[in-house]
Design a protein around this motif. Structure first.
Motif, PDB file in Angstrom:
ATOM      1  N   GLY A  21       6.323   8.252 -11.335  1.00 45.94           N
ATOM      2  CA  GLY A  21       5.339   9.315 -11.210  1.00 45.94           C
ATOM      3  C   GLY A  21       4.222   9.193 -12.212  1.00 45.94           C
ATOM      4  N   ARG A  22       4.552   8.669 -13.415  1.00 45.06           N
ATOM      5  CA  ARG A  22       3.547   8.569 -14.455  1.00 45.06           C
ATOM      6  C   ARG A  22       2.643   7.367 -14.252  1.00 45.06           C
ATOM      7  NH1 ARG A  22       6.566  10.418 -18.421  1.00 45.06           N
ATOM      8  NH2 ARG A  22       7.717   8.479 -18.543  1.00 45.06           N
ATOM      9  N   ASN A  23       3.219   6.264 -13.766  1.00 47.21           N
ATOM     10  CA  ASN A  23       2.456   5.024 -13.705  1.00 47.21           C
ATOM     11  C   ASN A  23       2.131   4.557 -12.292  1.00 47.21           C
ATOM     12  OD1 ASN A  23       2.734   4.805 -16.557  1.00 47.21           O
ATOM     13  ND2 ASN A  23       4.789   3.963 -16.283  1.00 47.21           N
ATOM     14  N   GLY A  24       2.933   4.941 -11.317  1.00 52.38           N
ATOM     15  CA  GLY A  24       2.731   4.449  -9.960  1.00 52.38           C
ATOM     16  C   GLY A  24       1.560   5.123  -9.265  1.00 52.38           C
ATOM     17  N   PRO A  25       0.885   4.384  -8.379  1.00 52.28           N
ATOM     18  CA  PRO A  25      -0.252   4.966  -7.654  1.00 52.28           C
ATOM     19  C   PRO A  25       0.217   5.900  -6.548  1.00 52.28           C
ATOM     20  CG  PRO A  25       0.158   2.746  -6.882  1.00 52.28           C
ATOM     21  CD  PRO A  25       1.106   2.974  -8.024  1.00 52.28           C
ATOM     22  N   LEU A  26      -0.600   6.887  -6.245  1.00 49.89           N
ATOM     23  CA  LEU A  26      -0.344   7.774  -5.118  1.00 49.89           C
ATOM     24  C   LEU A  26      -1.090   7.229  -3.911  1.00 49.89           C
ATOM     25  CD1 LEU A  26      -0.577  11.377  -6.610  1.00 49.89           C
ATOM     26  CD2 LEU A  26       1.437  10.261  -5.692  1.00 49.89           C
ATOM     27  N   LEU A  27      -0.373   6.987  -2.826  1.00 48.12           N
ATOM     28  CA  LEU A  27      -1.002   6.483  -1.615  1.00 48.12           C
ATOM     29  C   LEU A  27      -1.539   7.647  -0.787  1.00 48.12           C
ATOM     30  CD1 LEU A  27       1.716   3.843  -0.623  1.00 48.12           C
ATOM     31  CD2 LEU A  27      -0.368   3.492  -1.964  1.00 48.12           C
ATOM     32  N   GLY A  28      -2.448   7.348   0.107  1.00 49.19           N
ATOM     33  CA  GLY A  28      -2.991   8.373   0.992  1.00 49.19           C
ATOM     34  C   GLY A  28      -4.311   8.962   0.533  1.00 49.19           C
ATOM     35  N   GLY A  29      -4.835   8.476  -0.590  1.00 52.62           N
ATOM     36  CA  GLY A  29      -6.108   8.996  -1.073  1.00 52.62           C
ATOM     37  C   GLY A  29      -7.247   8.746  -0.100  1.00 52.62           C
ATOM     38  N   ALA A  30      -7.212   7.584   0.560  1.00 59.25           N
ATOM     39  CA  ALA A  30      -8.272   7.252   1.517  1.00 59.25           C
ATOM     40  C   ALA A  30      -8.256   8.212   2.702  1.00 59.25           C
ATOM     41  CB  ALA A  30      -8.107   5.813   2.001  1.00 59.25           C
ATOM     42  N   ARG A  81      -3.602  -0.114   7.464  1.00 57.74           N
ATOM     43  CA  ARG A  81      -3.957  -0.901   6.280  1.00 57.74           C
ATOM     44  C   ARG A  81      -3.185  -0.467   5.035  1.00 57.74           C
ATOM     45  NH1 ARG A  81     -10.603  -1.279   6.589  1.00 57.74           N
ATOM     46  NH2 ARG A  81     -10.720  -2.505   8.524  1.00 57.74           N
ATOM     47  N   MET A  82      -2.592   0.707   5.072  1.00 56.16           N
ATOM     48  CA  MET A  82      -1.933   1.255   3.887  1.00 56.16           C
ATOM     49  C   MET A  82      -0.601   0.554   3.634  1.00 56.16           C
ATOM     50  SD  MET A  82      -0.957   5.222   3.129  1.00 56.16           S
ATOM     51  CE  MET A  82      -2.639   5.687   3.569  1.00 56.16           C
ATOM     52  N   PRO A  83      -0.337   0.151   2.388  1.00 56.33           N
ATOM     53  CA  PRO A  83       0.964  -0.458   2.082  1.00 56.33           C
ATOM     54  C   PRO A  83       2.083   0.567   2.204  1.00 56.33           C
ATOM     55  CG  PRO A  83      -0.279  -0.042   0.067  1.00 56.33           C
ATOM     56  CD  PRO A  83      -1.214   0.231   1.212  1.00 56.33           C
ATOM     57  N   ARG A  84       3.291   0.082   2.423  1.00 51.93           N
ATOM     58  CA  ARG A  84       4.438   0.973   2.542  1.00 51.93           C
ATOM     59  C   ARG A  84       4.723   1.630   1.196  1.00 51.93           C
ATOM     60  NH1 ARG A  84       7.675   0.471   6.970  1.00 51.93           N
ATOM     61  NH2 ARG A  84       9.449   1.281   5.789  1.00 51.93           N
TER      62      ARG A  84
END
Length: 202
Positions: A21-30, A81-84
């Motif tokens: 949660g601290r370092n990983g990216p959040l997907l779905g921003g696009a 295009r979004m990674p899993r």
């Protein structure tokens, strides 16, 4: 496995979630950025039309279904295009956002059916406060699960603007306020999350 080993494994799992949660990216921003831009532009067009004297019953309301079709096209492309999502936390946030998105879609369809059935276009005034409240719910999940403190401000802003748009309901200015809210509280944070995800993938 002893109780001590089980406890150690549980602590390690919780630590990995915290680090994710601290370092990983959040997907779905696009997706957030696309939705904020498309529906924000639609609301802006509607405001300009109403401010120029057009009626809410005129064809200008077609901006909503048009923007909806464009969003679903963008959604299809972005999802391919979004990674899993990797990890329980990323998947959990993704499920929360998906649930909010489907709730928005169902709510909009239901209100449109009511407006047609009751012959009362005033029911569409529920859209801005309801949608912003659901966006606030989405950001609340992301802020808490991923420990992004700046998203707490976005969450509060979404809830506040939901009340503000409710206050100005059925006035042309309401659609301008809604458009600005979507640009600032949906598209802009989505852009930031997209940039963060790209940097993490680089």
């Amino acid at each position: 496995m002893t109780d001590q080993d089980a406890l150690r494994d549980d602590i390690a799992f919780m630590r990995s979630l915290a680090e994710e949660g601290r370092n990983g990216p959040l997907l779905g921003g696009a997706i957030m950025m696309a939705g904020g831009l498309l529906f924000g532009l639609a609301s802006l067009v509607l405001y300009l039309g109403l401010a120029s004297g057009m009626s809410i019953d005129s064809r200008i309301e077609l901006v909503w279904p048009i923007s909806g079709v464009l969003f679903f096209v963008a959604l299809f492309i972005l999802l391919r295009r979004m990674p899993r999502a990797k990890g329980a936390l990323a998947r959990g946030v993704g499920v929360g956002w998906s649930a909010a998105g489907w709730t928005m879609f169902t709510l909009v369809v239901a209100l449109c059916v009511m407006a047609v059935r009751l012959d009362d276009t005033k029911l569409t005034a529920v859209f801005p406060p309801a949608i912003l409240a659901l966006y606030g719910c989405s950001w609340f999940i992301a802020a808490g699960a991923a420990r992004r403190s700046w998203l707490t401000s976005v969450t509060v802003g979404s809830f506040v603007m939901a009340v503000v748009t409710a206050w100005f309901a059925l006035q042309p200015i309401d659609y301008l306020i809604y458009a600005i809210s979507l640009f600032v509280l949906v598209a802009a944070p989505g852009f930031v999350l997209t940039r963060q995800a790209r940097k993490a993938a680089a």
